[in-house]
Design an enzyme around this catalytic site. Structure first.
Site, PDB file in Angstrom:
ATOM      1  N   HIS A   1       0.877  -1.173   0.000  1.00  0.00           N
ATOM      2  CA  HIS A   1       0.000   0.000   0.000  1.00  0.00           C
ATOM      3  C   HIS A   1       0.918   1.228   0.000  1.00  0.00           C
ATOM      4  O   HIS A   1       2.040   1.155   0.519  1.00  0.00           O
ATOM      5  CB  HIS A   1      -0.822   0.121   1.282  1.00  0.00           C
ATOM      6  CG  HIS A   1      -1.681  -1.042   1.657  1.00  0.00           C
ATOM      7  ND1 HIS A   1      -1.196  -2.176   2.255  1.00  0.00           N
ATOM      8  CD2 HIS A   1      -3.018  -1.213   1.573  1.00  0.00           C
ATOM      9  CE1 HIS A   1      -2.199  -3.003   2.517  1.00  0.00           C
ATOM     10  NE2 HIS A   1      -3.321  -2.454   2.105  1.00  0.00           N
TER      11      HIS A   1
ATOM     12  N   ASP B   1       2.465   1.818   3.353  1.00  0.00           N
ATOM     13  CA  ASP B   1       3.492   0.882   3.853  1.00  0.00           C
ATOM     14  C   ASP B   1       4.883   1.367   3.498  1.00  0.00           C
ATOM     15  O   ASP B   1       5.829   1.131   4.235  1.00  0.00           O
ATOM     16  CB  ASP B   1       3.351  -0.511   3.222  1.00  0.00           C
ATOM     17  CG  ASP B   1       1.962  -1.064   3.336  1.00  0.00           C
ATOM     18  OD1 ASP B   1       1.299  -0.760   4.334  1.00  0.00           O
ATOM     19  OD2 ASP B   1       1.544  -1.805   2.417  1.00  0.00           O
TER      20      ASP B   1
ATOM     21  N   GLU C   1     -10.947  -7.044  -3.653  1.00  0.00           N
ATOM     22  CA  GLU C   1     -10.734  -8.064  -2.611  1.00  0.00           C
ATOM     23  C   GLU C   1     -11.941  -8.087  -1.674  1.00  0.00           C
ATOM     24  O   GLU C   1     -12.132  -7.172  -0.870  1.00  0.00           O
ATOM     25  CB  GLU C   1      -9.445  -7.739  -1.838  1.00  0.00           C
ATOM     26  CG  GLU C   1      -9.123  -8.769  -0.775  1.00  0.00           C
ATOM     27  CD  GLU C   1      -7.779  -8.521  -0.116  1.00  0.00           C
ATOM     28  OE1 GLU C   1      -6.860  -7.997  -0.785  1.00  0.00           O
ATOM     29  OE2 GLU C   1      -7.649  -8.839   1.081  1.00  0.00           O
TER      30      GLU C   1
ATOM     31  N   GLU D   1      -9.095 -13.815  -0.382  1.00  0.00           N
ATOM     32  CA  GLU D   1      -8.267 -14.089   0.797  1.00  0.00           C
ATOM     33  C   GLU D   1      -8.899 -15.185   1.645  1.00  0.00           C
ATOM     34  O   GLU D   1     -10.099 -15.151   1.944  1.00  0.00           O
ATOM     35  CB  GLU D   1      -8.111 -12.798   1.613  1.00  0.00           C
ATOM     36  CG  GLU D   1      -7.339 -13.034   2.897  1.00  0.00           C
ATOM     37  CD  GLU D   1      -6.892 -11.754   3.574  1.00  0.00           C
ATOM     38  OE1 GLU D   1      -6.537 -10.783   2.883  1.00  0.00           O
ATOM     39  OE2 GLU D   1      -6.889 -11.742   4.812  1.00  0.00           O
TER      40      GLU D   1
ATOM     41  N   HIS E   1     -10.723 -14.032   4.811  1.00  0.00           N
ATOM     42  CA  HIS E   1     -11.966 -13.318   4.499  1.00  0.00           C
ATOM     43  C   HIS E   1     -13.076 -14.313   4.136  1.00  0.00           C
ATOM     44  O   HIS E   1     -14.246 -14.109   4.489  1.00  0.00           O
ATOM     45  CB  HIS E   1     -11.757 -12.337   3.342  1.00  0.00           C
ATOM     46  CG  HIS E   1     -10.767 -11.251   3.648  1.00  0.00           C
ATOM     47  ND1 HIS E   1     -10.393 -10.298   2.715  1.00  0.00           N
ATOM     48  CD2 HIS E   1     -10.070 -10.958   4.778  1.00  0.00           C
ATOM     49  CE1 HIS E   1      -9.523  -9.470   3.264  1.00  0.00           C
ATOM     50  NE2 HIS E   1      -9.298  -9.862   4.509  1.00  0.00           N
TER      51      HIS E   1
ATOM     52  N   ASP F   1      -4.900 -13.964  -1.702  1.00  0.00           N
ATOM     53  CA  ASP F   1      -4.192 -13.577  -0.485  1.00  0.00           C
ATOM     54  C   ASP F   1      -4.167 -14.811   0.392  1.00  0.00           C
ATOM     55  O   ASP F   1      -5.195 -15.275   0.896  1.00  0.00           O
ATOM     56  CB  ASP F   1      -4.893 -12.410   0.227  1.00  0.00           C
ATOM     57  CG  ASP F   1      -4.341 -11.068  -0.228  1.00  0.00           C
ATOM     58  OD1 ASP F   1      -3.561 -11.047  -1.206  1.00  0.00           O
ATOM     59  OD2 ASP F   1      -4.685 -10.044   0.392  1.00  0.00           O
TER      60      ASP F   1
ATOM     61  N   ASP G   1     -10.034 -11.151  11.747  1.00  0.00           N
ATOM     62  CA  ASP G   1      -9.037 -11.438  10.731  1.00  0.00           C
ATOM     63  C   ASP G   1      -7.666 -11.624  11.375  1.00  0.00           C
ATOM     64  O   ASP G   1      -6.931 -10.653  11.545  1.00  0.00           O
ATOM     65  CB  ASP G   1      -9.031 -10.214   9.792  1.00  0.00           C
ATOM     66  CG  ASP G   1      -8.532 -10.521   8.414  1.00  0.00           C
ATOM     67  OD1 ASP G   1      -8.337 -11.704   8.109  1.00  0.00           O
ATOM     68  OD2 ASP G   1      -8.347  -9.565   7.641  1.00  0.00           O
TER      69      ASP G   1
ATOM     70  N   ASP H   1      -5.113 -13.275  10.212  1.00  0.00           N
ATOM     71  CA  ASP H   1      -4.031 -13.203   9.204  1.00  0.00           C
ATOM     72  C   ASP H   1      -2.808 -14.037   9.573  1.00  0.00           C
ATOM     73  O   ASP H   1      -1.679 -13.538   9.580  1.00  0.00           O
ATOM     74  CB  ASP H   1      -3.580 -11.743   9.007  1.00  0.00           C
ATOM     75  CG  ASP H   1      -4.532 -10.963   8.122  1.00  0.00           C
ATOM     76  OD1 ASP H   1      -5.356 -11.576   7.426  1.00  0.00           O
ATOM     77  OD2 ASP H   1      -4.435  -9.718   8.125  1.00  0.00           O
TER      78      ASP H   1
ATOM     79  N   ASP I   1      -0.599 -12.551   2.693  1.00  0.00           N
ATOM     80  CA  ASP I   1      -1.228 -11.502   3.502  1.00  0.00           C
ATOM     81  C   ASP I   1      -1.366 -12.074   4.918  1.00  0.00           C
ATOM     82  O   ASP I   1      -2.453 -12.374   5.404  1.00  0.00           O
ATOM     83  CB  ASP I   1      -2.592 -11.118   2.914  1.00  0.00           C
ATOM     84  CG  ASP I   1      -3.116  -9.830   3.519  1.00  0.00           C
ATOM     85  OD1 ASP I   1      -2.491  -9.349   4.481  1.00  0.00           O
ATOM     86  OD2 ASP I   1      -4.142  -9.314   3.045  1.00  0.00           O
TER      87      ASP I   1
END
Ligand code: XUL
Ligand code: CO
Length: 439
Positions: free
Chosen positions: A102, A105, A233, A269, A272, A297, A308, A310, A340
């Site tokens: 992003h 980031d 996404e 993802e 998700h 992802d 989430d 991750d 991700d």
């Protein structure tokens, strides 16, 4: 160019199943040719800049635990360059072909919109330089339109048109930067595009704004000749209670409504999917059937927790089924598999990041190799073909052709005195067949 916390690690190599080296690939043999092309071209692994370089381990209950040198640099721009140096060292160590980021980031915001955009372009030029001496390329770029308070009520769907303007401007520049760096895709995750309560929300108005933004993005892609894919996404909840891009089926309906179903694909993802009450393989299979499977992802959630988490993937069963449906859908093309995923709050050593990626890449490669074998031997496909074989007969085809009316069908069924008999779905036998191949 400075030494980084990853500089002293040797490049991780494929050493095969007999290796006892914890920092070696045991399944991910990047150049091994499978189904006509090298594994690395099927999988197209990517490192996520936000989790691996920017995440500091803080949570709602506690302060950062992961403190990297670039995070505390007194000159923030030099900190951003040091972070990029560390990122490319990490890519070299992991020997993975792609990364994703992003805008936020890679560099901090400035004191105005123009200064923020200037920072972005300065760092994009730096990343371009870094790419020149690296094998790692950009899988996708995206904009962070959710962290800053201005986005608290959404970006494209914000009640304030100025936030829409800010967001559109940011997306334009993030698309420019993605194109400059040779990105294969541009991703739109609807961070805070959703709502908390209908007491203050005009959903129809917000969804109209959301559709307009997507149209602007697609038009701009064509105007600048960006050859990559535009990807949405989906995610059903978190941060808002009702995220507009709920799941694959919802996003497909949205794309159809705006006539964009052949312009935009999906970045799916695993975590998700779980939050939407689906499995990863369900989302992949749905997107494949609708012709909108774009990229993945890769991560996992915790079925005991409703948010989430991750985490890096470790479920061979689900990942193999997922890879099987990727293959059934014709593969990921210019998409890829982006980790991700983030290391846990207590995993504070740089080496923890290496173990996480090595394990994730190996799990996916293992799953892909198993799925490729199942795809080639065709046993699972055969079961399904047999189950639906009745639809291949002239009678079955006639029913689907639209030539028969409901009355004609009813007359015929009665005349033929039909008497359909239940047949076993054979689920347990199939589960055994599948499990026995996971080795
Ligand atoms: C959030 C998420 C994002 C997107 C990119 O849940 O998955 O990191 O992948 O914005
Ligand atoms: Co994601």
């Amino acid at each position: 160019m400075s030494e980084s916390i990853f500089s002293h690690f040797p490049t991780v190599k494929y050493e095969g199943l007999d290796s006892t080296n914890p920092l070696a690939y045991r399944h991910y043999d990047a150049d091994k040719v499978v189904l006509g092309k090298p594994l690395k071209e099927h999988l197209r692994f990517a490192v996520a800049y936000w989790h691996s370089l920017a995440m500091n381990g803080s949570d709602p209950f506690g302060a950062p635990t992961i403190v990297r040198p670039w995070m505390t640099h007194p000159d923030a721009m030099q900190g951003a360059r040091d972070k990029a140096d560390a990122a490319f060292d990490l890519f070299r160590v992991l020997d993975l072909p792609f990364y994703c980021f992003h805008d936020r980031d890679i560099v901090h915001e400035g004191s105005s919109l123009s200064e923020t955009l200037k920072n972005l372009h300065t760092m994009a030029d730096y990343l371009q330089e870094k790419q020149e001496s690296s094998k790692t390329r950009l899988l996708w770029g995206t904009a962070n339109l959710f962290s800053h308070p201005r986005f608290m009520a959404g970006a494209a769907t914000n009640p304030d048109p100025e936030v829409f303007l800010w967001s559109a401007t940011t997306i334009k520049h993030c698309m420019d930067v993605t194109a400059q760096l040779g990105g294969s895709n541009y991703v739109l995750w609807g961070g805070r595009e959703g709502y908390e309560t209908l007491l203050n929300t005009d959903m129809k108005q917000e969804l109209g704004q959301f559709g307009r933004m997507l149209q602007l993005v697609v038009d701009y892609k064509h105007r600048i000749g960006f050859k990559g894919q535009i990807l949405i996404e989906p995610k059903p909840k978190e941060p808002t209670a009702h995220q507009y891009d709920f799941d694959t089926a919802t996003v497909y309906g949205f794309l159809k409504q705006h006539g964009l179903e052949s312009e935009v694909k999906l970045n799916l993802e695993a975590n998700h999917a779980l939050l939407a009450g689906h499995s990863f393989e369900h989302e992949i299979a749905t997107a494949a059937d609708l012709g909108i499977l774009g990229s993945l992802d890769i991560n996992r959630g915790d079925p005991l927790l409703g948010w989430d988490t991750d985490q890096f993937p470790n479920d061979l069963y689900s990942m193999t089924l997922s890879m099987y449906h990727v293959l059934r859908g014709g593969g990921l093309g210019v998409g890829g598999m982006n980790f991700d995923a983030r290391i846990r709050r207590q995993s504070i050593d740089p080496e923890d990041l290496l173990h996480a990626h090595v394990g994730g890449a190996d799990l996916c490669a293992h799953a892909f190799l198993l799925a490729a074998r199942m795809w080639e031997d065709g046993a699972l496909k055969q079961v399904i073909d047999n189950r639906y074989a009745g639809w291949q007969t002239a009678e079955g085809q006639n029913l689907l052709s639209g030539k028969l009316s409901l009355e004609q069908i009813a007359d015929k069924a009665e005349k033929d005195n039909i008497n359909p008999q239940p047949k076993s779905g054979g689920q347990e036998k199939l589960e055994n067949l599948f499990l026995r191949q996971l080795r």
